[in-house]
Design a protein around this motif. Structure first.
Motif, PDB file in Angstrom:
ATOM      1  N   UNK A 214      15.675  33.583  91.565  1.00  0.00           N
ATOM      2  CA  UNK A 214      16.170  32.531  92.454  1.00  0.00           C
ATOM      3  C   UNK A 214      15.365  31.256  92.278  1.00  0.00           C
ATOM      4  N   UNK A 215      14.042  31.400  92.151  1.00  0.00           N
ATOM      5  CA  UNK A 215      13.197  30.216  91.950  1.00  0.00           C
ATOM      6  C   UNK A 215      13.528  29.528  90.624  1.00  0.00           C
ATOM      7  N   UNK A 216      13.829  30.314  89.590  1.00  0.00           N
ATOM      8  CA  UNK A 216      14.198  29.712  88.304  1.00  0.00           C
ATOM      9  C   UNK A 216      15.553  29.015  88.394  1.00  0.00           C
ATOM     10  N   UNK A 217      16.477  29.578  89.140  1.00  0.00           N
ATOM     11  CA  UNK A 217      17.777  28.918  89.334  1.00  0.00           C
ATOM     12  C   UNK A 217      17.587  27.605  90.088  1.00  0.00           C
ATOM     13  N   UNK A 218      16.721  27.622  91.110  1.00  0.00           N
ATOM     14  CA  UNK A 218      16.431  26.394  91.857  1.00  0.00           C
ATOM     15  C   UNK A 218      15.821  25.342  90.933  1.00  0.00           C
ATOM     16  N   UNK A 219      14.908  25.755  90.061  1.00  0.00           N
ATOM     17  CA  UNK A 219      14.323  24.814  89.104  1.00  0.00           C
ATOM     18  C   UNK A 219      15.388  24.235  88.181  1.00  0.00           C
ATOM     19  N   UNK A 257       7.987  22.646  93.244  1.00  0.00           N
ATOM     20  CA  UNK A 257       8.031  24.009  92.705  1.00  0.00           C
ATOM     21  C   UNK A 257       6.640  24.574  92.466  1.00  0.00           C
ATOM     22  N   UNK A 258       5.700  23.718  92.160  1.00  0.00           N
ATOM     23  CA  UNK A 258       4.307  24.184  92.076  1.00  0.00           C
ATOM     24  C   UNK A 258       3.828  24.622  93.459  1.00  0.00           C
ATOM     25  N   UNK A 259       4.246  23.884  94.479  1.00  0.00           N
ATOM     26  CA  UNK A 259       3.835  24.157  95.854  1.00  0.00           C
ATOM     27  C   UNK A 259       4.248  25.561  96.299  1.00  0.00           C
ATOM     28  N   UNK A 260       5.463  25.973  95.903  1.00  0.00           N
ATOM     29  CA  UNK A 260       5.974  27.282  96.350  1.00  0.00           C
ATOM     30  C   UNK A 260       5.867  28.332  95.252  1.00  0.00           C
ATOM     31  N   UNK A 261       5.164  28.002  94.172  1.00  0.00           N
ATOM     32  CA  UNK A 261       5.019  28.943  93.067  1.00  0.00           C
ATOM     33  C   UNK A 261       4.318  30.226  93.486  1.00  0.00           C
ATOM     34  N   UNK A 262       4.541  31.273  92.687  1.00  0.00           N
ATOM     35  CA  UNK A 262       3.961  32.596  92.953  1.00  0.00           C
ATOM     36  C   UNK A 262       4.398  33.156  94.301  1.00  0.00           C
ATOM     37  N   UNK A 263       5.625  32.798  94.712  1.00  0.00           N
ATOM     38  CA  UNK A 263       6.177  33.366  95.944  1.00  0.00           C
ATOM     39  C   UNK A 263       5.526  32.885  97.214  1.00  0.00           C
ATOM     40  N   UNK A 270       7.144  23.096 104.168  1.00  0.00           N
ATOM     41  CA  UNK A 270       6.562  21.830 103.708  1.00  0.00           C
ATOM     42  C   UNK A 270       7.380  21.275 102.548  1.00  0.00           C
ATOM     43  N   UNK A 271       7.700  22.150 101.584  1.00  0.00           N
ATOM     44  CA  UNK A 271       8.485  21.706 100.428  1.00  0.00           C
ATOM     45  C   UNK A 271       9.877  21.274 100.858  1.00  0.00           C
ATOM     46  N   UNK A 272      10.467  22.006 101.813  1.00  0.00           N
ATOM     47  CA  UNK A 272      11.839  21.735 102.238  1.00  0.00           C
ATOM     48  C   UNK A 272      11.954  20.387 102.917  1.00  0.00           C
ATOM     49  N   UNK A 273      11.065  20.100 103.875  1.00  0.00           N
ATOM     50  CA  UNK A 273      11.205  18.863 104.625  1.00  0.00           C
ATOM     51  C   UNK A 273      10.439  17.711 103.991  1.00  0.00           C
ATOM     52  N   UNK A 274       9.149  17.844 103.843  1.00  0.00           N
ATOM     53  CA  UNK A 274       8.328  16.705 103.409  1.00  0.00           C
ATOM     54  C   UNK A 274       8.698  16.213 102.011  1.00  0.00           C
ATOM     55  N   UNK A 275       8.716  17.136 101.030  1.00  0.00           N
ATOM     56  CA  UNK A 275       8.939  16.713  99.646  1.00  0.00           C
ATOM     57  C   UNK A 275      10.377  16.257  99.444  1.00  0.00           C
ATOM     58  N   UNK A 276      11.337  17.001  99.992  1.00  0.00           N
ATOM     59  CA  UNK A 276      12.734  16.627  99.787  1.00  0.00           C
ATOM     60  C   UNK A 276      13.100  15.333 100.492  1.00  0.00           C
ATOM     61  N   UNK A 277      12.552  15.117 101.673  1.00  0.00           N
ATOM     62  CA  UNK A 277      12.773  13.838 102.350  1.00  0.00           C
ATOM     63  C   UNK A 277      12.184  12.711 101.521  1.00  0.00           C
TER      64      UNK A 277
END
Length: 298
Positions: A214-219, A257-263, A270-277
């Motif tokens: 799933x993470x690779x698909x997101x990337x 993706x580095x932020x949420x790497x390794x599960x 944080x990645x969902x709101x801060x980075x995407x905004x």
């Protein structure tokens, strides 16, 4: 006085009003491009009406969509420990009040679309069907993330139609880029509920393929989004500053993706709101500077 304020706060939390930061900048992107191509739009007697109508439509549609999603997912939310304290399952907002809220904001959306211009009004069922329909897709397809992406992706072409009364390839490319951008971060967000979704039979890419895939698909989706943004920049003939802006955006995608790497699921909020905004805001500000501010200094 405190009770009305508290009630308003409950509704704002229900619709995650702060998450409007994802979509609003892309309405601004379409408007910036239209003003660049035709500066006389600023001189139109109805320009402020257009601007107000666009903002009202954005806020109304997103409010209705989030409220509708909370209504149709209320049983799943109640059973999921992560979402059990949401306003409808917890009883903070009653089901009947939520239904009234959704109907009211759908009516506001349609009225505002017709107020902008008749064509926008007659086309208003399209975003309603796509956006509300998303709430059911997780029940039968793991491609639900792409449907959500399409719902947000409709923003640039909708603004284009509202202002110009027509459509070209450029807003469609913006739509594609926004769709992949949204689908990518929605996959990351859905990873928090992987086991719950599997247990109750809900479909998502994390539930279907597991966390790593799933993470690779997101990337991959974010790479496609980035390449689409580059393509639309080349098509539109933007300048060096927007090229620099896209380099920053690419860095933000990688950082997310580095932020949420390794599960690291604990970092997903944080990645969902801060980075995407930040990504959507950087694109809008970068295009605005490139088109209108920087040329005045050089």
């Amino acid at each position: 006085m405190q009770k009305p304020i508290r009630r308003l706060s409950d509704y704002l939390r229900m619709i995650k009003f702060s998450h409007s930061l994802f979509a609003l900048p892309f309405a601004g992107v379409a408007l910036v491009q239209l003003l660049y191509y035709d500066p006389s739009v600023l001189e139109r007697s109805d320009f402020l009406k257009l601007l107000a109508g666009i903002v009202i439509c954005m806020v109304a549609m997103r409010s209705a969509a989030m409220g509708f999603n909370r209504i149709v997912d209320r049983r799943f939310d109640a059973a999921n420990p992560r979402t059990a304290n949401r306003e409808i399952p917890s009883g903070t907002i009653s089901l009947s009040s939520a239904v009234f809220f959704v109907v009211l904001f759908l009516a506001i959306f349609v009225a505002a679309a017709f107020w902008i211009q008749p064509l926008a009004g007659w086309l208003s069922p399209i975003p309603i069907i796509v956006t509300l329909g998303y709430s059911f897709t997780k029940r039968f397809t793991c491609l639900c993330h792409l449907v959500l992406g399409l719902a947000l992706g409709l923003v640039p072409p909708a603004v284009w139609v509202a202002v110009a009364g027509t459509i070209t390839i450029e807003p469609l490319l913006w739509m594609l880029g926004v769709a992949f951008y949204t689908a990518g971060f929605d996959i990351l967000y859905a990873s928090q509920d992987l086991e719950f979704d599997r247990n109750v039979g809900l479909r998502s890419i994390p539930a279907r393929f597991g966390l790593s895939k799933a993470f690779w698909i997101a990337r991959s989706f974010h790479l496609l989004s980035f390449l689409t943004f580059v393509s639309v920049a080349l098509l539109a003939g933007t300048g060096w500053f927007f090229a620099f802006t896209l380099a920053v955006v690419g860095g933000l995608f990688v950082f997310q993706h580095v932020l949420v790497g390794n599960g690291r699921l604990d970092r997903i909020p944080i990645a969902f709101f801060n980075v995407n905004a930040a990504i959507s805001a950087v694109i809008f500000i970068g295009l605005l500077v490139d088109r209108f501010i920087l040329p005045g200094f050089l």
